[in-house]
Design an enzyme around this catalytic site. Structure first.
Site, PDB file in Angstrom:
ATOM      1  N   HIS A 197     -34.439  21.941 -48.208  1.00  0.00           N
ATOM      2  CA  HIS A 197     -33.961  22.708 -49.024  1.00  0.00           C
ATOM      3  C   HIS A 197     -33.854  24.229 -49.258  1.00  0.00           C
ATOM      4  O   HIS A 197     -33.129  24.768 -50.309  1.00  0.00           O
ATOM      5  CB  HIS A 197     -35.486  22.172 -49.733  1.00  0.00           C
ATOM      6  CG  HIS A 197     -35.446  20.740 -50.361  1.00  0.00           C
ATOM      7  ND1 HIS A 197     -35.792  20.479 -49.678  1.00  0.00           N
ATOM      8  CD2 HIS A 197     -34.587  20.456 -51.613  1.00  0.00           C
ATOM      9  CE1 HIS A 197     -36.317  18.522 -49.805  1.00  0.00           C
ATOM     10  NE2 HIS A 197     -35.334  18.642 -50.907  1.00  0.00           N
ATOM     11  N   GLU A 440     -32.929   7.229 -50.997  1.00  0.00           N
ATOM     12  CA  GLU A 440     -33.598   8.006 -49.978  1.00  0.00           C
ATOM     13  C   GLU A 440     -34.670   7.302 -48.957  1.00  0.00           C
ATOM     14  O   GLU A 440     -34.875   8.216 -47.737  1.00  0.00           O
ATOM     15  CB  GLU A 440     -34.072   9.101 -50.727  1.00  0.00           C
ATOM     16  CG  GLU A 440     -35.534   9.492 -51.384  1.00  0.00           C
ATOM     17  CD  GLU A 440     -35.023  10.897 -52.068  1.00  0.00           C
ATOM     18  OE1 GLU A 440     -34.601  11.794 -51.828  1.00  0.00           O
ATOM     19  OE2 GLU A 440     -35.613  10.361 -53.385  1.00  0.00           O
ATOM     20  N   ASP A 464     -32.875  12.715 -47.219  1.00  0.00           N
ATOM     21  CA  ASP A 464     -34.040  11.819 -46.868  1.00  0.00           C
ATOM     22  C   ASP A 464     -34.031  11.022 -46.154  1.00  0.00           C
ATOM     23  O   ASP A 464     -34.276   9.990 -44.902  1.00  0.00           O
ATOM     24  CB  ASP A 464     -34.806  11.898 -47.507  1.00  0.00           C
ATOM     25  CG  ASP A 464     -35.614  12.864 -48.314  1.00  0.00           C
ATOM     26  OD1 ASP A 464     -36.748  13.920 -47.523  1.00  0.00           O
ATOM     27  OD2 ASP A 464     -35.492  13.573 -49.453  1.00  0.00           O
ATOM     28  N   CYS A 511     -26.091  11.358 -54.043  1.00  0.00           N
ATOM     29  CA  CYS A 511     -25.983  13.207 -54.013  1.00  0.00           C
ATOM     30  C   CYS A 511     -26.962  14.233 -53.240  1.00  0.00           C
ATOM     31  O   CYS A 511     -27.493  15.152 -53.178  1.00  0.00           O
ATOM     32  CB  CYS A 511     -27.576  12.929 -55.602  1.00  0.00           C
ATOM     33  SG  CYS A 511     -28.854  12.977 -55.302  1.00  0.00           S
TER      34      CYS A 511
HETATM   35  C1  PEP Z   1     -31.938  13.886 -50.673  1.00  0.00           C
HETATM   36  O1  PEP Z   1     -32.875  13.774 -50.002  1.00  0.00           O
HETATM   37  O2  PEP Z   1     -31.077  13.671 -49.863  1.00  0.00           O
HETATM   38  C2  PEP Z   1     -31.422  14.720 -52.304  1.00  0.00           C
HETATM   39  C3  PEP Z   1     -30.851  14.683 -52.580  1.00  0.00           C
HETATM   40  O3  PEP Z   1     -33.398  14.822 -52.675  1.00  0.00           O
HETATM   41  P1  PEP Z   1     -33.747  16.409 -52.379  1.00  0.00           P
HETATM   42  O4  PEP Z   1     -32.503  17.225 -50.848  1.00  0.00           O
HETATM   43  O5  PEP Z   1     -34.420  17.119 -53.348  1.00  0.00           O
HETATM   44  O6  PEP Z   1     -34.656  15.730 -50.835  1.00  0.00           O
HETATM   45 MG    MG Z   2     -35.117  13.610 -50.735  1.00  0.00          MG
END
Ligand code: PEP
Ligand code: MG
Length: 589
Positions: A197, A440, A464, A511
């Site tokens: 993140h 995910e 994820d 996403c």
């Molecule tokens: C993901 O896991 O791809 C996602 C978009 O959520 P995050 O990156 O916030 O875990």
């Molecule tokens: Mg995620």
């Protein structure tokens, strides 16, 4: 800025592209940012006042925790906090800190940090169990005090009057956010993977980041001149003037390319044979809305609402905080849709103080929807605000970390209760927001057909999904070579998810960061994906590529990719496919 020392080049992982040239600020403490600021003489007494105010604040916080603990756990356990409150009333500790501020003319944070180190060392030397408990208490108290100081007109790195490059072992996403707000221009880190993140935040905010730079914190000292090349993952310490010139030129070229790409904003994202693709933005912080609009996003495909909690930690956002943030977002993006994900705290995004959880393995623990359902009071506040913000707007609600059907059903039951309550209160709200789930977790991908019958849309979170499917920690630079989006296991899962959405006739978007890389778009579009949500800066490049592709050829590209046995083979095939395309393009001109 070149200096007399020899240049030194360190190579790690390129995580967030771009080039920055500046001076190093090393974060000494892995857990909290503590910098040393020299104070002018007339700032010393105001600094002492700031320290006293923060001490009061920290003490009230500890007493509030004590009261909560007494209510929930009984007076015996609550007494633990008495010792901590006592440490803050203990004039001995504070007068030592004050003396240091006065004698060394340094900021209070630094003085607290140094005194705490000194006292901990003394406690540890006593080799007595009572004193070792005292040193745990001290650590906790110091954490509270430093946090409180940060909330009392804290010093800003911008005061340093230089382009600041943070050199650290590791940074949590919340630390990264705080630092970026202080005009930091780049990060050089020892640890961290490409889809952590912190990496995502850096990319979204256009801050170059190189990670996996083993030993960088030992090699660099404060104020050293540094270049960070976030694309190559390279850091140059004490650059020569030739290197400084070279990287300045590179930076200019990057800026030029960006303004050229901005022209794409006005063109539609349509393939040569007329298939429209939705290119939406991922947003973590409200300041990113400007870029989403600037780069021509067709809405927000993922708003990570957990950052609202992280930013306000240790306090919880109120219903009004939520409402204002979401309403601003949907107003700004109207008439486009905005997908707001309910808070996905946990993993490394855990606002520990907010959520009161401490876990051995948080990535597999009480995170995402699990934590939300386990804290109905906190979730109620968010949900009420979401339904209120959705009045006359296209706001979709997305649930994170779903791993089974029951969680969706539990959410629905809870949402019905909240809506009944809002109806009773006479609140103005929109009960008809579309509801979606993140895909995910591998179990969710494998029951995508069942989930698709329960919800209005699916959103594929590859960050994820790859981490859990391939058993590769997304934050760990040592295994980042195994983090392969084109692994056949991932492609097969994606195919099934896309087919399930199509069969159920519902929307599906991606996403995760996989959606941002133009190398992957031929196979993703070929498998049927029509909506990508990406960091805003990736939109022009993707759009330019989409406009050169024909959907008629992509289905066979996807079939070919799915027939290959390793990620490396798929990667080579896609590279060749895109290379051939660009050659054909050029010769056609
Ligand atoms: C993901 O896991 O791809 C996602 C978009 O959520 P995050 O990156 O916030 O875990
Ligand atoms: Mg995620």
């Amino acid at each position: 800025m070149s200096d007399s020392q020899q240049p030194q080049v360190l190579d790690g992982l390129g995580v967030s592209p771009g080039v920055a040239i500046g001076r190093a600020v090393c974060i000494e403490n892995e857990a909290l940012e503590v910098y040393r600021f020299p104070l002018p003489a007339d700032s010393v007494e105001p600094e002492i006042d700031r320290l006293r105010e923060a001490t009061q604040r920290a003490r009230s916080e500890i007493l509030a925790t004590r009261a909560r603990a007494e209510e929930e756990l009984g007076s015996e356990l609550a007494a633990i906090f008495d010792a901590q409150a006592l440490l803050l009333s203990d004039t001995a500790l504070l007068s030592r800190v004050e003396t240091r501020v006065r004698n060394e003319r340094v900021n209070a944070e630094w003085a607290v940090h140094k005194e705490a180190d000194e006292l901990t060392r003394q406690f540890e030397e006593l080799d007595d169990e009572h004193f070792s408990t005292r040193s745990d208490d001290l650590r906790d108290v110091v954490r509270h005090l430093l946090r409180a100081l940060q909330g009392v007109a804290h010093h800003d790195l911008a005061e340093m009057g230089e382009q600041v490059i943070i050199v650290a072992h590791d940074l949590t996403p919340s630390e990264a956010v705080r630092l970026v707000r202080q005009h930091v221009v780049a990060f050089a880190l020892e640890t961290g993977g490409q889809t952590s993140h912190t990496a995502i935040i850096a990319r979204d905010l256009n801050i170059p980041l190189a990670s996996g730079l083993t030993g960088v914190t030992r090699l660099v000292t404060d104020d050293d001149p540094v270049i960070v090349d976030g694309s190559a993952g390279r850091v140059i310490l004490h650059p020569s003037s030739a290197q400084l010139d070279e990287y300045s030129l590179r930076r200019t070229a990057i800026d030029k390319r960006e303004s050229e790409m901005l022209a794409m904003q006005l063109l539609p994202a349509v393939t040569r044979d007329g298939i429209a693709i939705d290119l939406m933005a991922n947003i973590d912080l409200n300041e990113e809305i400007v870029d989403a609009k600037r780069f021509g996003a067709a809405g927000v495909g993922l708003y990570r609402s957990e950052f609202l909690y992280i930013e306000r930690s240790p306090n919880l956002p109120s219903e009004e905080d939520h409402f204002k943030t979401y309403r601003h977002l949907v107003d700004e993006m109207a008439p486009h849709p905005v997908v707001i994900r309910t808070y996905d705290l946990g993993g490394r995004k855990l606002a520990r103080d907010v959520m009161d959880t401490e876990e051995e393995n948080p990535v597999l623990g009480l995170r995402g929807i699990r934590l939300t359902l386990a804290r109905p009071q906190i979730f109620r506040t968010q949900l009420r605000a979401l339904y209120r913000a959705a009045v006359d707007r296209d706001l979709w609600i997305l649930l994170p970390m779903i791993s089974n059907l029951d969680e969706v059903r539990q959410f629905k039951a809870f949402a019905a209760k909240i809506q009944a309550e809002m109806l009773r209160d006479g609140a103005e709200f929109n009960p008809d927001c579309k509801l979606g789930v993140m895909i995910e977790v591998p179990s969710a991908a494998m029951i995508a057909d069942l989930l698709a019958t329960e919800v209005d849309f699916l959103s594929i979170g590859t960050n994820d999904l790859i981490q859990y499917s391939l058993a590769v920690d997304r934050n760990n630079e040592h295994v980042s070579y195994l983090y392969r989006p084109l692994h056949p296991a991932i492609l097969r899962m994606l195919k099934f998810v896309l087919q399930s959405a199509r069969t159920a006739g519902i929307d599906v978007s991606m996403c995760g960061e996989m959606a941002s890389d133009p190398l992957y778009s031929p196979v993703l579009l070929g498998m049927g994906l029509r909506s990508l949500s990406v960091t805003s800066r990736a939109i022009p490049e993707l759009k330019s590529q989409i406009r050169q592709l024909s959907m008629s050829e992509l289905e066979s590209v996807a079939d070919e990719c799915l027939s290959l046995s390793t990620a490396a083979q798929v990667e080579a095939y896609l590279e060749e496919f895109l290379e051939d395309k660009s050659v054909t393009e050029q010769s056609a001109r």
